[in-house]
Design a protein around this motif. Structure first.
Motif, PDB file in Angstrom:
ATOM      1  N   THR A  50     -52.259  35.448 108.413  1.00 51.00           N
ATOM      2  CA  THR A  50     -51.667  35.544 107.096  1.00 51.00           C
ATOM      3  C   THR A  50     -52.625  36.008 106.411  1.00 51.00           C
ATOM      4  O   THR A  50     -53.308  36.362 106.043  1.00 51.00           O
ATOM      5  CB  THR A  50     -51.631  34.133 106.051  1.00 51.00           C
ATOM      6  N   ILE A  51     -51.962  37.506 106.049  1.00 53.14           N
ATOM      7  CA  ILE A  51     -52.356  38.416 105.688  1.00 53.14           C
ATOM      8  C   ILE A  51     -52.123  38.435 103.497  1.00 53.14           C
ATOM      9  O   ILE A  51     -51.126  38.485 103.375  1.00 53.14           O
ATOM     10  CB  ILE A  51     -52.311  39.907 106.166  1.00 53.14           C
ATOM     11  N   PHE A  52     -53.161  38.811 102.730  1.00 50.44           N
ATOM     12  CA  PHE A  52     -53.394  39.075 101.595  1.00 50.44           C
ATOM     13  C   PHE A  52     -54.360  40.672 101.878  1.00 50.44           C
ATOM     14  O   PHE A  52     -55.109  40.462 101.784  1.00 50.44           O
ATOM     15  CB  PHE A  52     -53.875  37.659 100.450  1.00 50.44           C
ATOM     16  N   LYS A  53     -53.038  41.270 100.085  1.00 57.67           N
ATOM     17  CA  LYS A  53     -53.356  42.636 100.446  1.00 57.67           C
ATOM     18  C   LYS A  53     -53.256  42.848  98.730  1.00 57.67           C
ATOM     19  O   LYS A  53     -52.271  42.171  97.747  1.00 57.67           O
ATOM     20  CB  LYS A  53     -52.566  43.136 101.115  1.00 57.67           C
ATOM     21  N   SER A  69     -62.270  38.492 107.728  1.00 55.50           N
ATOM     22  CA  SER A  69     -61.120  37.162 108.716  1.00 55.50           C
ATOM     23  C   SER A  69     -61.575  36.456 108.348  1.00 55.50           C
ATOM     24  O   SER A  69     -62.872  36.418 108.369  1.00 55.50           O
ATOM     25  CB  SER A  69     -61.341  37.616 110.773  1.00 55.50           C
ATOM     26  N   PHE A  70     -60.571  35.875 107.693  1.00 56.50           N
ATOM     27  CA  PHE A  70     -61.475  34.424 107.100  1.00 56.50           C
ATOM     28  C   PHE A  70     -60.120  33.306 108.120  1.00 56.50           C
ATOM     29  O   PHE A  70     -60.010  32.970 107.679  1.00 56.50           O
ATOM     30  CB  PHE A  70     -61.127  34.356 105.705  1.00 56.50           C
ATOM     31  N   THR A  73     -48.231  39.356 100.498  1.00 62.10           N
ATOM     32  CA  THR A  73     -48.215  38.455 101.557  1.00 62.10           C
ATOM     33  C   THR A  73     -47.662  38.736 102.354  1.00 62.10           C
ATOM     34  O   THR A  73     -46.234  38.412 102.196  1.00 62.10           O
ATOM     35  CB  THR A  73     -48.747  37.142 101.139  1.00 62.10           C
ATOM     36  N   HIS A  74     -48.307  39.243 103.792  1.00 58.35           N
ATOM     37  CA  HIS A  74     -47.483  38.997 104.752  1.00 58.35           C
ATOM     38  C   HIS A  74     -47.727  38.135 106.151  1.00 58.35           C
ATOM     39  O   HIS A  74     -49.286  37.268 106.361  1.00 58.35           O
ATOM     40  CB  HIS A  74     -47.763  40.574 105.864  1.00 58.35           C
ATOM     41  N   TRP A 131     -60.525  43.022  98.686  1.00 53.79           N
ATOM     42  CA  TRP A 131     -60.571  43.733 100.616  1.00 53.79           C
ATOM     43  C   TRP A 131     -59.247  42.539 100.308  1.00 53.79           C
ATOM     44  O   TRP A 131     -58.832  41.885  99.487  1.00 53.79           O
ATOM     45  CB  TRP A 131     -62.230  42.243 101.006  1.00 53.79           C
ATOM     46  N   ILE A 132     -58.271  43.094 101.619  1.00 52.14           N
ATOM     47  CA  ILE A 132     -57.986  42.191 102.686  1.00 52.14           C
ATOM     48  C   ILE A 132     -57.711  41.202 102.867  1.00 52.14           C
ATOM     49  O   ILE A 132     -59.147  41.496 103.567  1.00 52.14           O
ATOM     50  CB  ILE A 132     -56.693  43.704 103.331  1.00 52.14           C
ATOM     51  N   VAL A 133     -57.668  40.235 103.232  1.00 57.41           N
ATOM     52  CA  VAL A 133     -57.914  39.038 103.741  1.00 57.41           C
ATOM     53  C   VAL A 133     -56.982  38.611 104.554  1.00 57.41           C
ATOM     54  O   VAL A 133     -55.605  38.360 104.196  1.00 57.41           O
ATOM     55  CB  VAL A 133     -58.389  38.108 102.149  1.00 57.41           C
ATOM     56  N   ALA A 134     -57.151  38.540 105.789  1.00 56.90           N
ATOM     57  CA  ALA A 134     -56.191  37.799 106.805  1.00 56.90           C
ATOM     58  C   ALA A 134     -56.909  36.351 107.466  1.00 56.90           C
ATOM     59  O   ALA A 134     -58.237  36.413 107.681  1.00 56.90           O
ATOM     60  CB  ALA A 134     -55.912  38.801 107.610  1.00 56.90           C
TER      61      ALA A 134
END
Length: 473
Positions: free
Chosen positions: A100-103, A114-115, A80-81, A158-161
């Motif tokens: 906030t980015i979840f990978k 983009s959530f 998480t970034h 999916w990567i989620v931001a």
């Protein structure tokens, strides 16, 4: 009040236990759990560096890696970034906010979601970027619950931001501000692509949001062509969309959910929104009770505000001196008119959309969403509009999850149908297996929680009624 809060927490912990097997499958990198989250009001990470105003929208100003968690107590061991990025206020001045980015371990190549979570608050310490962190005090139960929905996309690969689209002063309600905050968040993630393993200069993106999150999603969709046309957005999912704030005010005033109204007034009056022209008007008509309500809205998250202004009227002269005339006051009327989604023929989505709404929605008027769907369809937007005939505003977010994920999948694949369609679904719940084995634990947890709320959200109404007396005593 304490026992009710404990019951809520107990329910959430029970939800977490049902998805623990999924969480345990996530990477178990070494983390320091002694470092707890610092609220944004005290966290220097949120303060932009000197000279940031000269940078372009979407520029990354700071970055860090954090420990994300469920409800602040159970670490979510996924990479998480967080990025502090430059975005834009309603009046065009530069501001900064966080995404906030979840990978996941094995993300789908060159795609991210983009959530826009519904944090529905005008208090900066209720921002999702804080609420998602390990050790964060869980004042914002809405974005905490929506973290489960975010997991459904994350566990799909999916990567989620998730951007703090309300900006640095938590301005809830102003569509253009939230739209730009969302689009600039996408730009920031795209600029961070090499560290996320994304190889394309323009990654594929789908925007998703429900309820308060659909304000940001809907306006971002409308502003894509004029504000950030370079983004490679493949589709949009917007449910329970508040297309007309005046209609929302009239629907929820003096109801179980009237506490959203002081939050919206506070949000629209923030400096990054319409503060320069709207705040003097609002301040001039507020009574001492009204000022106390806005002070409360500026420091508390959504649920405390709902309890604080339970079944009361914003039109009461105990709150403000103009009564119902407040909606006709020229400055107020102009601000509300500027925030009618679909009013401008120049602001229309370019990518296909899934729009959905509960016919029995008790918070966001169904008619405005249906009208918006027709307006955009007539202007050439490809829209699939789903009416959920059973369930209320909150339960519909659960019921819609399989349809939302299917649409996201098709949008990334480029297989969404051109043109417009409309359908009605009468199911009040869904089969977890419809989402696949990997998502079944999350779906089961959501079903369990919302089954406790009850059909058409009547259970939630009963719980709020029980909380009313101790909250106001």
């Amino acid at each position: 009040m304490l026992s009710s809060s404990v019951n809520v927490l107990t329910t959430f912990v029970a939800l977490l236990s049902s998805i623990s097997s999924t969480v345990n499958a996530l990477p178990t990198a070494a983390v320091d759990l002694s470092k707890r989250a610092t609220p944004p009001s005290d966290d220097p990470f949120y303060v932009p560096p000197v000279g940031f105003e000269k940078t372009a929208p979407g520029t990354i100003l700071r970055e860090r890696q954090i420990i994300s968690s469920f409800f602040g107590i159970l670490p979510d061991f996924v990479e998480t970034h967080q990025l502090l990025y430059r975005t834009t206020a309603v009046n065009g001045t530069p501001i900064a906010t966080v995404t906030t980015i979840f990978k996941p371990d094995w993300p789908r190549p060159d795609q991210f979601i983009s959530f826009q979570t519904a944090y529905d608050s005008s208090a900066i310490n209720c921002s999702p970027s804080y609420n998602y962190q390990w050790g964060a005090w869980q004042d914002d139960l809405i974005s905490s619950a929506e973290f489960l929905f975010l997991q459904a996309y994350l566990l799909s690969g999916w990567i989620v931001a998730a951007p703090d689209y309300e900006g640095p002063d938590a301005a809830f309600g102003p569509g253009k501000l939230e739209g730009m905050g969302t689009l600039d968040g996408m730009r920031a993630v795209s600029n961070y692509r090499s560290k996320l393993g994304l190889s394309k200069a323009k990654p594929d993106i789908v925007g998703v949001g429900y309820s308060g999150g659909s304000i940001a999603t809907g306006w971002a969709a409308a502003m894509h062509s004029t504000y950030a046309s370079e983004l490679n957005i493949k589709g949009w999912v917007a449910g329970g969309i508040p297309a007309n704030l005046t209609s929302v005010i009239n629907l929820v005033d003096d109801t179980l959910f009237s506490g959203f109204l002081p939050i919206a007034i506070a949000g629209l009056s923030k400096p990054s929104a319409y503060g320069a022209k709207l705040k003097p008007v609002i301040d001039s008509v507020l009574t001492p009770k009204g000022k106390a309500l806005l002070d409360f809205a500026n420091t508390q998250c959504a649920v405390p505000n709902i309890l604080n202004f339970f079944e009361q009227s914003i039109f009461s002269t105990d709150v403000q001196t103009l009564g119902r005339g407040i909606l006709q006051e020229p400055t107020v009327a102009a601000v509300l008119a500027e925030n009618v989604l679909g009013a401008s023929p120049d602001l229309i989505p370019r990518a296909p959309m899934l729009m959905y709404h509960a016919a029995l929605d008790e918070i966001i008027p169904y008619a405005d969403a249906a009208k918006l769907s027709t307006q955009w369809c007539d202007r050439g937007v490809s829209i699939d509009f789903i009416t959920y005939g059973a369930g209320g505003h909150i339960g519909t977010e659960v019921t819609s999850l399989p349809d939302a994920i299917d649409f996201v999948e098709n949008a990334f694949d480029g297989t969404t149908k051109k043109g417009c369609s409309a359908q009605t679904k009468l199911d009040s719940i869904f089969d977890p297996i419809a989402l696949g084995a990997n998502l079944e634990p999350v779906a089961t947890a959501l079903i369990d929680f919302f089954a406790k709320i009850g059909r058409n959200d009547s259970g939630l109404k009963s719980n709020l009624a029980l909380l009313k007396t101790p909250a106001q005593s």
